[in-house]
Design an enzyme around this catalytic site. Structure first.
Site, PDB file in Angstrom:
ATOM      1  CD  GLU A 138     -68.769 -78.382  -4.601  1.00  0.00           C
ATOM      2  OE1 GLU A 138     -69.992 -78.161  -4.509  1.00  0.00           O
ATOM      3  OE2 GLU A 138     -68.171 -78.451  -5.702  1.00  0.00           O
ATOM      4  CG  ASN A 142     -74.828 -78.199 -11.297  1.00  0.00           C
ATOM      5  OD1 ASN A 142     -73.747 -78.667 -10.988  1.00  0.00           O
ATOM      6  ND2 ASN A 142     -75.685 -78.836 -12.065  1.00  0.00           N
ATOM      7  CG  HIS A 198     -71.175 -76.082  -9.572  1.00  0.00           C
ATOM      8  ND1 HIS A 198     -71.555 -75.754  -8.290  1.00  0.00           N
ATOM      9  CD2 HIS A 198     -70.430 -77.216  -9.449  1.00  0.00           C
ATOM     10  CE1 HIS A 198     -71.081 -76.651  -7.446  1.00  0.00           C
ATOM     11  NE2 HIS A 198     -70.393 -77.548  -8.116  1.00  0.00           N
TER      12      HIS A 198
END
Ligand code: NAD
Ligand code: GLY
Length: 359
Positions: free
Chosen positions: A183, A243, A246
């Site tokens: 992340e 995102n 993701h």
């Protein structure tokens, strides 16, 4: 101590980042709080419960522990209901403050409980994983999983403070550090090429948890996330760039069953796939795809995804993504490192990327 401010329509609050911050948690409890519901799990409770209870006890408020089972597979409505069972059983009122002590699973569930308990009580995020410190504790996304999709039942609900103790990372398994680093490098990819390069240069020290490097990575990540969510709290546009990776990552998590891969591992692999799709669609340079794959491998995350049931299953799973509109999957892609755009993509290009990056 570093402080990063978040300002959204749903609430403004500080993120405090410091070694030893758990000892100062009482400062985050408002003076008019009646009770503290301390939501955590047995792993974190064994490591930090005593220290946190001692710090919170200085407020003079009653502390009601709520211990939930550990793990992504327990991020469900049933587990959420356990929070309500305890809080209602203890007759906790509207001035109760929920303290979420743990990783993203605890933070997301305790936050959701705060959003709906008696139609809303205040809550403090005390993230103890790297992933939660750099991402999930900030920005007010709260949720539980549904068998048909990850984080599908939830609310945007901001905490009143985020209290980050970097010392808590000392007890974290290496695999969880790798997941958090995925992340962290994501912020470089979407917003700041210089930060991505800094991660490349310092990856060894980051994995070794060198305090100064980790503190810098957490502070920078919180600044990037605060910047984005302060402009688009409810993900009506800009926030979708968080995102990156993701859409692919969630397909891996749902396809293999929640918990088989860590969320951050799935995101790491998803970053590689998003880079590859960016090369197919936006002219992202092949050499940059190599940089992304090399850094994802260097942080210790997988760079190839599972085959699952083949491309069709991948497509079905990705269509379940919350960014899908009228059946069209929206991907976050990069024209170059440090910039992100949102786009649909022709199915044959996506299929090629899946074929190339799974085994
Ligand atoms: P996690 O919460 O499952 O924590 C990982 C493991 O580490 C757990 O076993 C936990 O008990 C343990 N742990 C926690 N702190 C520890 C410590 N200091 N020392 C030792 N062990 C410790 O996983 P996570 O990676 O923190 O969070 C993943 C979750 O976060 C996913 O459900 C994901 O959907 C969610 N998430 C939410 C957002 C958001 O914006 N709300 C963003 C990213 C991810
Ligand atoms: N982790 C993505 C977001 O908070 O929007």
């Amino acid at each position: 101590m570093h402080t990063v401010e978040v300002a959204t329509p749903g609430g403004a609050y500080p993120i405090h980042i410091a070694a030893g911050r758990l000892g100062a948690l009482a400062q985050a409890i408002p003076a008019d709080a009646t009770t503290i519901a301390l939501v955590t799990n047995p792993v974190v409770d064994a490591l930090y419960g005593e220290r946190v209870r001692a710090a919170l006890a200085t407020t003079g408020r009653r502390i009601v522990p709520v211990i939930l089972p550990d793990g992504e597979s327990h991020k469900t409505l049933d587990t959420l209901n356990r929070i309500f069972d305890v809080m209602l059983g203890e007759q906790l009122d509207r001035r109760t403050v929920i303290v979420a002590l743990g990783g993203g699973v605890i933070g997301d569930m305790a936050g959701f409980a705060a959003a709906v308990y008696l139609r809303g009580v205040r809550f403090v995020q005390v993230p103890t994983t790297l992933l939660a410190q750099v991402d999930s504790s900030v920005g007010g996304k709260t949720a539980v999983n549904h068998p048909l999709g990850k984080n599908m039942i939830g609310a945007f609900y901001q905490p009143i403070a985020v209290e980050i103790d970097t010392d808590a990372l000392n007890t974290l398994p290496d695999r969880e550090i790798s997941a958090g680093l995925a992340e962290i490098i994501k912020y470089g990819l979407i917003l700041d090429d210089a930060f991505f390069a800094w991660c490349e240069q310092n990856v060894g020290g980051l994995r070794a948890r060198e305090p100064d490097l980790i503190a810098t990575a957490i502070r920078k990540s919180c600044e990037y996330k605060a910047w984005v969510v302060s402009r688009d709290e409810r993900e009506s546009g800009l926030r979708e760039i968080l995102n990156l990776g993701h859409t692919f990552g969630h397909a891996i998590e749902a396809g293999l069953g929640y918990g088989a891969w860590l969320h951050g591992e799935a995101v790491g692999c998803g970053l590689v796939m998003a880079a590859d799709l960016s090369a197919e669609l936006l002219g992202f340079a092949p050499a940059e795809v190599v940089r992304v794959r090399t850094l994802v491998a260097a942080i210790g995350c997988p760079v190839s995804g599972p085959r699952l049931g083949g491309v069709d299953q991948w497509m079905t799973l990705m269509r379940g993504d919350k960014k899908t509109r009228d059946g069209e999957i929206t991907f976050v892609l990069m024209p170059c490192i440090g910039e992100a755009v949102r786009r649909g993509a022709p199915a044959e290009l996506v299929a090629r990327v899946i074929e190339r990056n799974t085994r």
